[in-house]
Design a protein around this motif. Structure first.
Motif, short mmCIF file in Angstrom:
data_model
loop_
_atom_site.label_atom_id
_atom_site.label_comp_id
_atom_site.label_asym_id
_atom_site.label_seq_id
_atom_site.Cartn_x
_atom_site.Cartn_y
_atom_site.Cartn_z
N ALA A 1 16.26 -3.86 -4.80
CA ALA A 1 14.81 -3.66 -4.78
C ALA A 1 14.30 -3.03 -6.06
O ALA A 1 13.10 -3.09 -6.35
CB ALA A 1 14.43 -2.79 -3.59
N ASN A 2 15.18 -2.39 -6.82
CA ASN A 2 14.76 -1.63 -8.00
C ASN A 2 13.62 -0.67 -7.64
O ASN A 2 12.64 -0.55 -8.36
CB ASN A 2 14.36 -2.57 -9.15
N ALA A 3 13.77 0.00 -6.52
CA ALA A 3 12.81 1.01 -6.06
C ALA A 3 13.50 2.37 -6.09
O ALA A 3 14.71 2.46 -5.83
CB ALA A 3 12.34 0.70 -4.64
N CYS A 4 12.75 3.42 -6.38
CA CYS A 4 13.31 4.77 -6.46
C CYS A 4 14.46 4.81 -7.46
O CYS A 4 15.52 5.38 -7.21
CB CYS A 4 13.77 5.26 -5.08
N ALA B 1 0.83 -1.20 0.00
CA ALA B 1 0.00 0.00 0.00
C ALA B 1 0.86 1.25 0.00
O ALA B 1 0.34 2.37 -0.01
CB ALA B 1 -0.92 0.00 1.22
N ASN B 2 2.18 1.08 0.02
CA ASN B 2 3.07 2.24 -0.01
C ASN B 2 2.88 3.00 -1.32
O ASN B 2 2.78 2.40 -2.38
CB ASN B 2 4.53 1.78 0.12
N ARG B 3 2.81 4.34 -1.21
CA ARG B 3 2.63 5.14 -2.43
C ARG B 3 3.94 5.26 -3.20
O ARG B 3 3.93 5.64 -4.38
CB ARG B 3 2.10 6.52 -2.06
N VAL B 4 5.04 5.00 -2.53
CA VAL B 4 6.32 4.93 -3.24
C VAL B 4 6.51 3.46 -3.59
O VAL B 4 6.88 2.64 -2.75
CB VAL B 4 7.48 5.45 -2.37
N LYS B 5 6.20 3.11 -4.83
CA LYS B 5 6.20 1.72 -5.26
C LYS B 5 7.41 1.45 -6.14
O LYS B 5 7.74 2.25 -7.02
CB LYS B 5 4.92 1.41 -6.05
N ALA B 6 8.02 0.30 -5.92
CA ALA B 6 9.15 -0.09 -6.74
C ALA B 6 8.69 -0.37 -8.17
O ALA B 6 7.52 -0.71 -8.41
CB ALA B 6 9.80 -1.34 -6.15
N CYS C 1 7.43 -0.81 9.61
CA CYS C 1 7.92 -0.15 8.41
C CYS C 1 7.41 -0.85 7.16
O CYS C 1 7.62 -2.05 6.98
CB CYS C 1 9.45 -0.14 8.41
N MET C 2 6.73 -0.09 6.31
CA MET C 2 6.13 -0.66 5.10
C MET C 2 7.11 -0.58 3.95
O MET C 2 7.68 0.46 3.68
CB MET C 2 4.86 0.11 4.75
N SER C 3 7.28 -1.68 3.26
CA SER C 3 8.21 -1.74 2.14
C SER C 3 7.60 -1.14 0.88
O SER C 3 6.39 -1.04 0.74
CB SER C 3 8.60 -3.19 1.89
N THR C 4 8.47 -0.79 -0.04
CA THR C 4 8.06 -0.31 -1.37
C THR C 4 7.82 -1.47 -2.34
O THR C 4 7.41 -1.25 -3.47
CB THR C 4 9.20 0.54 -1.96
N ASN C 5 8.11 -2.71 -1.91
CA ASN C 5 8.16 -3.84 -2.84
C ASN C 5 7.27 -5.03 -2.49
O ASN C 5 7.25 -6.01 -3.23
CB ASN C 5 9.60 -4.36 -2.93
N ASP C 6 6.55 -4.98 -1.36
CA ASP C 6 5.78 -6.14 -0.92
C ASP C 6 4.84 -6.67 -2.00
O ASP C 6 4.08 -5.92 -2.61
CB ASP C 6 4.94 -5.79 0.32
#
Lengths: 384, 384
Positions: free
Chosen positions: A74-77, A44-49, A216-221
């Motif tokens: 993670a290939n996030a951000c 549900a993170n708005r910053v999504k990988a 802490c919510m991940s960007t990749n779940d």
């Protein structure tokens, strides 16, 4: 076992060289059908990988023929170039297996803000494709580990002849996430995408959504459920939903049991709530209280921390009617001192905190961990 | 100094024997007038300690002639008998000083769920009353310490001839609170209760409300402002408000600098927010992220943790337009990799994280600490 427990699936786990440690870091799961139905839930993170943005699109079609997962990044951000990397990874899988890239889901875990080494990852996809095996579930589960000390698989088989199996890494989901949580579930039951979606959402709501190791919510779940239909059996819906839930609950419990640096697994039962949402909310606030998590690490039945945490919520309760038990000893009655705290035995790894709000008939259970010096050490040296 | 910097006040700090350590544990602050105007703000926790329930009633009258504070026990979650203990403490102060108990505020800090040793506390009140002195501010500040390593006082004097002084212990307020925060401010300015209330609420909103060491809200947080009017000068409101704010900001910064186990003081500047509330909300979520707090402890400019935290809020922002700087180096631009993270020097105790949401013109600053093994050690052995 794991994702190859059900018929119709092959999997592989290989070392592409993404991780500096040289341990396995690339997993591939392929659905050989006859059905390719699938469902997924994502952070549900708005910053999504990038892989989450990609896979959300893939899952909208309700069809997944393969899932490629990497640890080591993670290939996030990582911006538009990171998204191109995810796209290229799906294309490579499609090319190797003669599939459509639009039916290839991608999942990644590791450090945020670093591009993936595509010169290593893409050849790794070819290696994984060549290694695909109907007994490859364990190798795949090993390849998605990051800080996990053990790999995690689970399965359930129905007397009707179908199986649900799965693998997981990390801890947490949707609110939580020590490290990123990646889960792939497979089944040879013959179920369409809508039935899979119903079963998966119901299952995650009370399992992965109710583990919260460090808030802490991940960007990749990512949690995926793929059905091959290879058993030739259409499951009875309630039995299927329960099997999916049971496998998710098994994996969720394994995740909590392997959380970074944890020495205690803490089950928080909130009872007597006005609504289930309020029960979950209160349990989450208790489970995120650093002072309480430290106290439990010290095997200290410091119930005042529980009350102080509950007091920060807007759930229905009367402060003078709160009851709290730790490992079955009601150390707090009516918001004040109850049974002797010296009666509480906290030596076991599992600790149960029960909070009765005495405000209704709803209840919920959430799992968390204690806060330890090892957690601090592990996470203060993570990217350096 | 501290609460006796302003004229018209006497204070004392003595050892009543409440603390097993044998260090000072009882403080008394008396307003000798001519004015007895006062204002107070208290914890937003719904589980409120007996002294908070008592003092909230006292402050409704806008008049406070004395404040008695004890460390060594919070008198929280102690039921009706605990409230009687607070009442008896106020009565004892009133008896010793020939005041009305209804004008005596009480504040307590220490372990929750334990009755105070009234057989030691009440004689301690008599000892403190006998020790009252116009130079007693420092002794009072020392007596309210719990896990504080140093006592905290601050003051500001106007060219117009009035002074605001104060003392504090603990860290946090209204949302936060490592240990309980207790603050007593005094002034010899001639200001009525309404003016004091306005000044105090405005000051705490941007100072004590914006330190958040570990996200845990106490049952006992109390901030009081007492005015004696002894300077004979009615202050210019804007100047007075600013003096109260400056003293609160000074004390708040001291609290963050002395948080349990902390090795870094972290200033979080959120800019470009649509509203100030959203700026504060984003700053608080960043400041409560355990993974980030661990990373900063490890002097690791892990900006991905900042983005992952921001992504859990519902503030206005576009994930692809987020900029993040650590100690002035813009390591994240447009939601992706920015300047070289190796340029970030994190060796100093103070670390500044700047997050620009690029969504508006509002901003806010919040202070927090890193998460350390020492924090875990200190809080896992707190009540045992």
């Amino acid at each position: 076992m794991g994702v190859t427990a059900a018929r119709g699936f092959r999997a592989a786990g290989v070392t592409a060289g993404i991780k500096a440690s040289g341990t396995p870091d690339l997993a591939l799961v392929v659905n050989d059908g006859p059905s390719l139905a699938a469902a997924g839930v994502f952070t549900a993170n708005r910053v999504k990988a990038a892989p989450v943005l990609w896979s959300e699109q893939v899952l909208k079609g309700g069809t997944v023929s393969a899932v490629v997962l990497n640890s080591g990044g993670a290939n996030a951000c990582t911006g538009p170039l990171g998204f191109q990397d995810t796209h290229a990874t799906a294309e490579k899988v499609a090319e190797e297996l003669e599939l459509s890239a639009g039916e290839v889901a991608v999942a990644s875990t590791g450090l945020i803000g670093v591009r993936l080494p595509m010169d290593l990852l893409l050849p790794g996809v070819a290696t994984a494709a060549a290694a695909l095996d109907t007994a490859g579930g364990e190798a795949a589960a090993i390849a998605i580990k990051t800080t996990d000390t053990v790999h995690k698989t689970a399965q359930a088989t129905s007397p009707a002849g179908w199986t649900v199996g799965g693998m997981a890494k990390g801890a947490g989901m949707l609110a939580p996430g020590l490290a990123t949580m990646l889960v792939v579930l497979t089944t040879d039951a013959d179920a369409d995408a809508a039935a899979l979606d119903t079963a998966l959402r119901a299952a995650t709501r009370t399992t992965f959504d109710r583990i919260d190791s460090d808030g802490c919510m991940s960007t990749n779940d990512t949690v995926l459920l793929l059905a091959s239909g290879a058993s030739g059996t259409a499951p009875e819906p309630a039995e299927f939903d329960e099997a999916v839930r049971a496998v998710c609950a098994d994996l969720a419990r394994q995740l909590i049991g392997d959380s970074e640096g944890a020495s205690k697994d803490i089950r928080i039962d909130v009872t007597g709530a006005a609504t289930e949402d309020e029960a979950v909310g209160v349990a989450r606030v208790i489970g995120r209280n650093n002072l309480l998590k430290c106290a439990i690490h010290g095997e200290d039945p410091n119930w005042g921390r529980v009350l102080a945490a509950i007091g920060t919520t807007d759930a229905a309760f009367d402060p003078d009617r709160l009851d709290v038990a730790i490992n079955g000893v009601w150390v707090c009655r009516d918001g004040s001192v109850g049974e002797d705290r010296d009666l509480v035995d906290m030596t076991a790894r599992e600790v149960v905190i029960t909070a009765n709000l005495n405000a209704g008939g709803a209840a919920a259970t959430l799992w968390t961990n204690d806060l330890t010096a090892d957690y601090v050490h592990e996470n203060s040296a993570y990217s350096t």
